[in-house]
Write an enzyme that holds these catalytic residues in place. Sequence first.
Site: not given
Lengths: 282, 282
Positions: A31, A50, A99, A101, A146, A178, A202
């Site tokens: 995101y 990014r 579903r 992996h 992120k 952070e 990040l």
Amino acid sequence: MKVFFNGDYLEKDQVSVSPDDRGFVFADGVYEVMRWYGDHFLGFAAHQKRLLRSLAEVRIEWPAAYKLEVITSELIRLNQLQKQDALFYLQVTRGAAKRNHVFPLPSIIPTVYATTTAFIPNSAAVEAGIAVISLPDERWLRCDIKSIALLPNILAKQKASEAGAQEAFFIRNGIFTEGSHSNVFFVMNGVVYTHPESGAILSGITRNIAISLCRELSIPVVEEGFIASSLDMADEIFISNTSGEIIPVVSMDGQPVSGGKPGIVTKRLQETFQRYALIANA
Amino acid sequence: MKVFFNGDYLEKDQVSVSPDDRGFVFADGVYEVMRWYGDHFLGFAAHQKRLLRSLAEVRIEWPAAYKLEVITSELIRLNQLQKQDALFYLQVTRGAAKRNHVFPLPSIIPTVYATTTAFIPNSAAVEAGIAVISLPDERWLRCDIKSIALLPNILAKQKASEAGAQEAFFIRNGIFTEGSHSNVFFVMNGVVYTHPESGAILSGITRNIAISLCRELSIPVVEEGFIASSLDMADEIFISNTSGEIIPVVSMDGQPVSGGKPGIVTKRLQETFQRYALIANA
């Protein structure tokens, strides 16, 4: 409220995410958040770069038909945010598939969801500063991505909130890395310390602008993690993130920082950042 | 296919997850998988207990009106799986709320989603064994919580798949912890080694049954992480998980394990487990 969902601009309550979406079952997505200053975004190019890096690291391909410039400007227009502060949120997941992996084969179309929301800066935090707590950093070692796998971050932020604080600082191997949703800075003897870029943090867009502005102001910056046991020697502490810009920290784990009020270096940087954000347009 | 979603039994394509679901934006949720053996689940009580523990650790409250026994039996019935092997999947997220790291206040109703799917055991893997690779364990330190924040696991499993392997073993501080979706066992000089319960691994239901069965078979078990640099001294390796039960490992990082075929201890335990699973009903 109009949102973007897989190519369409819809009312948010019309959006239907599949229960097979790998964002929902695996946190298989990334995101971005950008702040809109009424007529421009701050750091649009850096956020876009990014985003593409996060996507590349988890190997999700941004659908070429979607233009970030178009999505952002359409959402600002449709939600009549042209002259207001707003936050743009964008999430990309690998898409919906049975579903399993491993990545689906043949590859599927990513889910892209974006919103713009009117935003009122937290002026109390900006002016008076915030309280923070410190917690062991139990997160994964790829915090440079992120990703939406934010469970550790929300648990930390919740702990902070219940302790009457507004942010949690993570400590890994005796070093501050952070915050749960911010980068962290320490001022000691006039020098600003912040954790270097690595898998432990990040690479914050606001962090990177703050470092540049420090250099312009001739404030020495060292990209070195601050040692938790040296906390008493920190003259000032502040955090950076997209929504809050630069926010002073006035207490840590219940102990006052810089006499319980925003420090001088912090204030100077904060004001410089505020001016920069209003005119910067890249 | 009928699924359970927030109290209703719906066709899967009728399920609409909100884009505000904290499972979708924060990986703020947990899950369980149980195997149905045509007329019973294996370890129902243990799975239920672990679910409640995961929920407690992330502080999501299971809605009291939902009974796991009812959800499972209804889904088996509605999908006509009474006489087949099947997998039951259940996911609980904190629910849908405006995006904000802290838990919503007043608290919201969790999202509960469950499916049952006909399941064909991978008999090639069970009989001939699988290839695995080893990777650094970069995951968070609360792997004991069965959370949906599985991005590191799927990236590892994908790497394994692209290397022609079926599972990735994680190594943390020189010790094998677990696989991307399994617990891991090493046999050396007739003794079975597996990582102790801790934040570094999931307390696998199949793992725990396997340990009990070893003890019944008088196979010594030591709950101690196997040292990665001692790999050459492992006579046998196997994994355990809910869907696969006990699966032999016949190669690691391209090197044969136990002469490239399932080991004797592994086979003995595997057969014992298969018999146990068919009759165990708790």
